[in-house]
Design a protein around this motif. Sequence first.
Motif, short mmCIF file in Angstrom:
data_model
loop_
_atom_site.label_atom_id
_atom_site.label_comp_id
_atom_site.label_asym_id
_atom_site.label_seq_id
_atom_site.Cartn_x
_atom_site.Cartn_y
_atom_site.Cartn_z
N PRO A 1 0.63 -1.13 0.07
CA PRO A 1 -0.11 0.12 -0.07
C PRO A 1 0.91 1.26 0.03
O PRO A 1 0.50 2.21 -0.52
CB PRO A 1 -0.73 -0.17 1.26
CG PRO A 1 -0.95 -1.62 1.57
CD PRO A 1 0.48 -2.25 1.24
N ALA A 2 1.85 1.23 0.56
CA ALA A 2 3.00 2.46 0.55
C ALA A 2 3.17 3.04 -0.82
O ALA A 2 3.34 4.13 -0.79
CB ALA A 2 4.08 2.37 1.47
N LEU A 3 3.38 2.17 -1.74
CA LEU A 3 3.81 2.52 -3.12
C LEU A 3 2.54 3.33 -3.81
O LEU A 3 2.82 4.06 -4.65
CB LEU A 3 4.11 1.45 -3.84
CG LEU A 3 5.35 0.38 -3.63
CD1 LEU A 3 5.55 -0.66 -4.42
CD2 LEU A 3 6.49 1.55 -3.83
N ILE A 4 1.45 3.12 -3.29
CA ILE A 4 0.26 3.71 -3.95
C ILE A 4 -0.25 5.02 -3.02
O ILE A 4 -0.46 5.97 -3.45
CB ILE A 4 -0.94 2.93 -4.01
CG1 ILE A 4 -0.58 1.64 -4.89
CG2 ILE A 4 -2.01 3.57 -4.65
CD1 ILE A 4 -0.21 2.11 -6.34
N GLN A 5 -0.22 4.86 -1.57
CA GLN A 5 -0.76 5.90 -0.78
C GLN A 5 0.11 6.66 -0.13
O GLN A 5 -0.45 7.94 0.42
CB GLN A 5 -1.59 4.91 0.33
CG GLN A 5 -2.85 4.13 -0.25
CD GLN A 5 -3.39 3.21 0.81
OE1 GLN A 5 -3.06 3.19 2.08
NE2 GLN A 5 -4.13 2.24 0.27
N GLN A 6 1.61 6.52 -0.03
CA GLN A 6 2.18 7.23 0.87
C GLN A 6 3.13 8.28 -0.15
O GLN A 6 3.94 7.73 -0.92
CB GLN A 6 3.41 6.32 1.67
CG GLN A 6 4.55 6.97 2.58
CD GLN A 6 5.26 6.25 3.19
OE1 GLN A 6 5.33 4.95 3.16
NE2 GLN A 6 6.18 6.87 4.07
N PRO A 7 2.82 9.53 -0.19
CA PRO A 7 3.60 10.39 -0.71
C PRO A 7 5.02 10.38 -0.59
O PRO A 7 5.31 10.41 0.70
CB PRO A 7 3.03 11.82 -0.47
CG PRO A 7 1.65 11.42 0.25
CD PRO A 7 2.19 10.04 0.89
N THR A 8 5.87 10.59 -1.31
CA THR A 8 7.29 10.60 -1.23
C THR A 8 8.19 10.94 -2.41
O THR A 8 7.65 11.20 -3.41
CB THR A 8 8.17 9.14 -0.79
OG1 THR A 8 9.51 9.22 -0.43
CG2 THR A 8 7.77 8.28 -1.92
N SER A 9 9.30 11.65 -2.22
CA SER A 9 10.33 12.21 -3.33
C SER A 9 10.59 11.06 -4.17
O SER A 9 10.73 9.73 -3.87
CB SER A 9 11.43 12.50 -2.76
OG SER A 9 12.58 12.90 -3.86
N PRO A 10 10.42 11.26 -5.50
CA PRO A 10 10.66 10.33 -6.64
C PRO A 10 12.35 9.49 -6.39
O PRO A 10 12.67 8.66 -6.94
CB PRO A 10 10.35 10.85 -7.81
CG PRO A 10 10.63 12.52 -7.65
CD PRO A 10 10.03 12.50 -6.26
N ASN A 11 12.93 10.39 -5.66
CA ASN A 11 14.45 10.23 -5.39
C ASN A 11 14.61 9.34 -4.22
O ASN A 11 15.90 8.75 -4.04
CB ASN A 11 15.22 11.48 -5.77
CG ASN A 11 15.30 12.13 -6.85
OD1 ASN A 11 15.08 11.70 -7.96
ND2 ASN A 11 15.11 13.54 -6.85
N ASN A 12 13.64 9.17 -3.64
CA ASN A 12 13.94 8.15 -2.21
C ASN A 12 14.02 6.84 -2.52
O ASN A 12 13.32 6.45 -3.33
CB ASN A 12 12.44 8.43 -1.56
CG ASN A 12 12.69 7.92 -0.06
OD1 ASN A 12 13.81 7.63 0.37
ND2 ASN A 12 11.51 7.91 0.69
N THR A 13 15.09 6.39 -1.94
CA THR A 13 15.34 5.06 -2.05
C THR A 13 15.31 4.21 -0.79
O THR A 13 15.94 2.94 -0.75
CB THR A 13 16.85 4.77 -2.98
OG1 THR A 13 17.98 5.54 -2.17
CG2 THR A 13 16.75 5.27 -4.18
N THR A 14 14.88 4.97 0.13
CA THR A 14 15.04 4.18 1.65
C THR A 14 13.85 3.57 1.97
O THR A 14 12.89 4.25 1.87
CB THR A 14 15.27 5.34 2.60
OG1 THR A 14 16.56 6.07 2.31
CG2 THR A 14 15.57 4.77 4.04
N VAL A 15 13.78 2.40 2.36
CA VAL A 15 12.77 1.66 2.60
C VAL A 15 12.57 1.37 4.44
O VAL A 15 13.68 1.12 4.87
CB VAL A 15 12.81 0.00 2.27
CG1 VAL A 15 11.52 -0.68 2.68
CG2 VAL A 15 12.77 0.36 0.39
N PHE A 16 11.64 1.62 4.86
CA PHE A 16 11.42 1.53 6.37
C PHE A 16 10.98 0.15 6.69
O PHE A 16 9.81 -0.09 6.13
CB PHE A 16 10.39 2.50 6.89
CG PHE A 16 9.95 2.26 8.11
CD1 PHE A 16 10.56 2.63 9.36
CD2 PHE A 16 8.60 1.82 8.54
CE1 PHE A 16 10.19 2.41 10.80
CE2 PHE A 16 8.26 1.38 9.95
CZ PHE A 16 9.15 1.88 10.87
N VAL A 17 11.46 -0.53 7.44
CA VAL A 17 11.04 -2.07 7.86
C VAL A 17 10.65 -2.05 9.30
O VAL A 17 11.35 -2.00 10.10
CB VAL A 17 12.25 -3.01 7.59
CG1 VAL A 17 11.62 -4.29 7.81
CG2 VAL A 17 13.01 -2.82 6.21
#
Length: 298
Positions: free
Chosen positions: A185-201
Amino acid sequence: MGNLEAWMDERYLQELWTSIGENVVVKLMRDKRTSISEGYAFVGFVSNMAAQRALATIHGTQIPDTNLSFKLNWASGGGIQDKKEDRLEEFSLFVGDLDTEVDETYLLSFFQHRYPSCHSAKIMTYPTTGQSRGFGFVRFHDPIEQQEALIEMSGMYCKSRPLRVSLATPKNNQLRYQQLSLKAPALIQQPTSPNNTTVFVGGLLSAVTEDELRCYFSPFGEINYVKIPPNKSCGFIQFVSRRSAEVAMEQMNGFQIGSSRIRLSWGRTHQEKPHGPLTFAYPPHTTTHPDTGLNYSR
């Protein structure tokens, strides 16, 4: 045709197949920027029967005057003489945690003897070494067999490791959106910079180490940084590329590590100084609305 050496150009491949007695058209895949071979090519035959014969009799045999073997597999689209109108509808599965000794031929036969409509397998490899990245895809013509394999093959041992099986993300935009909204869901619903490459686990057990976490996620691409804050049941993984982070989130959200299932979302990185250390910020807390079923931040 895969596992090609850098010196094997179109002319060599054309002459190679001619020497075997096959009339083919060769399309060698090259890096768009450097024009260096990517290690594989599409080989077009005069008929489907000729292609089937080559796959049955030539695959796995030694390439003349080399120490290499022919590595052949059905192209799944985009190859020579490949017409959309000629393709049957396909249903794909993602297969992860593959043993390094599993090649495409073995993976295909592993699924095919249980599910006859499974017609192709693709293992993702590192371009520079050709070594397996530990995951791949299998394709079916029968959606029922795809769903059966999804249930029955997950956790099944393939050589020395249990498989991790999930639905592959479809290319169709609408289907892709629907599936991502369920899988990650985060890929669809969570706004983020297109340059962000950090994943929260989230949802990590205290016993999980940074090295172990890196091992779980390294098959999806090169990693810059792994951090598990002290006394926290969470961690951060920064990939080199955005695409690697997206694929990891698609395939690993809800994956079980130990007795806990992890939750993935975008982490937020900030550069304190031009050359300062990376600091990680936690994603906003999300809650599911009881009436709409949608996630919102608070």
